[in-house]
Design a protein around this motif. Structure first.
Motif, mmCIF file in Angstrom:
data_model
loop_
_atom_site.group_PDB
_atom_site.id
_atom_site.type_symbol
_atom_site.label_atom_id
_atom_site.label_comp_id
_atom_site.label_asym_id
_atom_site.label_seq_id
_atom_site.Cartn_x
_atom_site.Cartn_y
_atom_site.Cartn_z
ATOM 1 N N ILE A 62 -8.754 -8.155 2.712
ATOM 2 C CA ILE A 62 -7.396 -7.907 2.665
ATOM 3 C C ILE A 62 -6.357 -9.138 3.230
ATOM 4 N N ARG A 63 -7.030 -9.647 4.508
ATOM 5 C CA ARG A 63 -6.299 -11.059 4.826
ATOM 6 C C ARG A 63 -6.382 -11.976 3.916
ATOM 7 N N PHE A 64 -7.417 -12.239 2.823
ATOM 8 C CA PHE A 64 -7.153 -13.240 1.889
ATOM 9 C C PHE A 64 -6.507 -12.975 0.909
ATOM 10 N N PHE A 65 -6.162 -11.490 0.442
ATOM 11 C CA PHE A 65 -5.347 -11.325 -0.686
ATOM 12 C C PHE A 65 -3.996 -11.181 -0.136
ATOM 13 N N GLU A 66 -3.441 -10.721 0.876
ATOM 14 C CA GLU A 66 -2.196 -10.583 1.476
ATOM 15 C C GLU A 66 -1.328 -11.659 0.667
ATOM 16 N N ARG A 71 1.476 -12.965 -6.569
ATOM 17 C CA ARG A 71 1.240 -13.947 -7.816
ATOM 18 C C ARG A 71 0.128 -13.690 -8.556
ATOM 19 N N MET A 72 -0.977 -12.900 -7.937
ATOM 20 C CA MET A 72 -1.972 -12.351 -8.715
ATOM 21 C C MET A 72 -1.559 -11.227 -9.611
ATOM 22 N N MET A 73 -0.603 -10.363 -9.217
ATOM 23 C CA MET A 73 -0.370 -9.332 -9.915
ATOM 24 C C MET A 73 0.611 -9.652 -10.918
ATOM 25 N N GLN A 94 0.179 0.074 -6.703
ATOM 26 C CA GLN A 94 -1.075 1.378 -6.629
ATOM 27 C C GLN A 94 -1.216 1.618 -8.009
ATOM 28 N N SER A 95 -0.356 1.324 -9.155
ATOM 29 C CA SER A 95 -0.824 1.775 -10.292
ATOM 30 C C SER A 95 -1.781 0.809 -10.835
ATOM 31 N N ARG A 96 -1.939 -0.352 -10.096
ATOM 32 C CA ARG A 96 -3.154 -1.081 -10.920
ATOM 33 C C ARG A 96 -4.363 -1.281 -9.894
ATOM 34 N N ILE A 97 -4.110 -0.357 -8.723
ATOM 35 C CA ILE A 97 -5.373 -0.284 -7.669
ATOM 36 C C ILE A 97 -6.075 1.109 -7.987
ATOM 37 N N ASP A 98 -7.379 1.309 -8.298
ATOM 38 C CA ASP A 98 -8.050 2.364 -8.319
ATOM 39 C C ASP A 98 -8.803 2.708 -6.855
ATOM 40 N N LEU A 99 -7.760 3.318 -6.163
ATOM 41 C CA LEU A 99 -8.146 3.421 -4.494
ATOM 42 C C LEU A 99 -9.211 4.463 -4.479
#
Length: 227
Positions: A62-66, A71-73, A94-99
């Protein structure tokens, strides 16, 4: 440990630990991949993604991606796994995260096959919320995802573990990153250089099939015991 003739550990840094417990024959037997589950698809895949990550949202991830999630999305990126709602901007993506989705090996392989660049990020050996590493042994060996991604013939972009070079040559068979900015720079580069991306992925696949399947590891284990 004196009850065992041999101990095989998947973590290089654990060899000395097990030896200190009294077992004289301790050997490093790392993870590998199983081609029965993980292999390239021979037919074109619809809905291909640019970037993907499959795994839980541990706090180090989480800390790395925050700082780079926005930019990634901007690419066609997808995440899958537990706890990604820890991201402060989760509701935007959330539409691109399969939680919370659990995927079988076959489903995971399908995801790798339909993704141009698969990110690998090892979990921290000192996770503050889910930690079973009571001895605090620092990890240096690659996780199973390292080999599974490779068997799908997909470019892997991984963080660096000190023993990675034993298995793959960075820039030749695999790509690495050491910071969020470096990861984004390489994502951008390899999405624009299709042939180079595919060549690295195929070299990684070839080496994995040659050296890093569980058949290889079983031969190593039996050879160590029986000579």
């Amino acid at each position: 440990m004196t009850h065992y003739h041999y101990v095989f550990t998947l973590e290089l840094n654990s060899v000395g630990f097990y030896q200190s417990l009294g077992c004289p024959q301790v050997y490093y037997l790392p993870f590998a991949g199983y081609p029965g589950h993980f292999r390239p698809k021979t037919t074109p895949s619809p809905g291909q993604r640019d970037v993907g990550f499959v795994g839980s949202g541990y706090w180090n991830r989480i800390r790395f991606f925050e700082p780079i999630i926005d930019r990634m999305m901007k690419y066609n990126a997808h995440l899958s796994g537990l706890w990604w709602d820890r991201l402060s901007g989760y509701h935007y993506y959330q539409s691109r995260i399969d939680l919370g989705k659990w995927m079988s090996p076959q489903e995971t392989a399908d995801t790798y096959n339909t993704t141009k660049i698969v990110i690998n990020m090892h979990r921290s050996p000192e996770d503050e919320s889910v930690n079973t590493n009571a001895t605090r042994i620092t990890a240096s060996s690659p996780n199973p995802r390292t080999f599974e991604i490779m068997l799908c013939g997909t470019l892997q972009l991984t963080d660096i573990r000190s023993d990675l070079g034993r298995f793959y040559t960075p820039g030749v068979e695999i790509e690495t990153y050491s910071s969020p900015d470096e990861m984004m720079t390489k994502i951008d580069y390899y999405l624009k250089h299709e042939e180079e991306r595919r060549n690295i992925a195929l070299r990684g696949l070839e080496r994995t099939l040659r050296e890093h399947t569980y058949a290889n590891r079983l031969n190593q284990l039996l050879g160590t015991i029986f000579g």
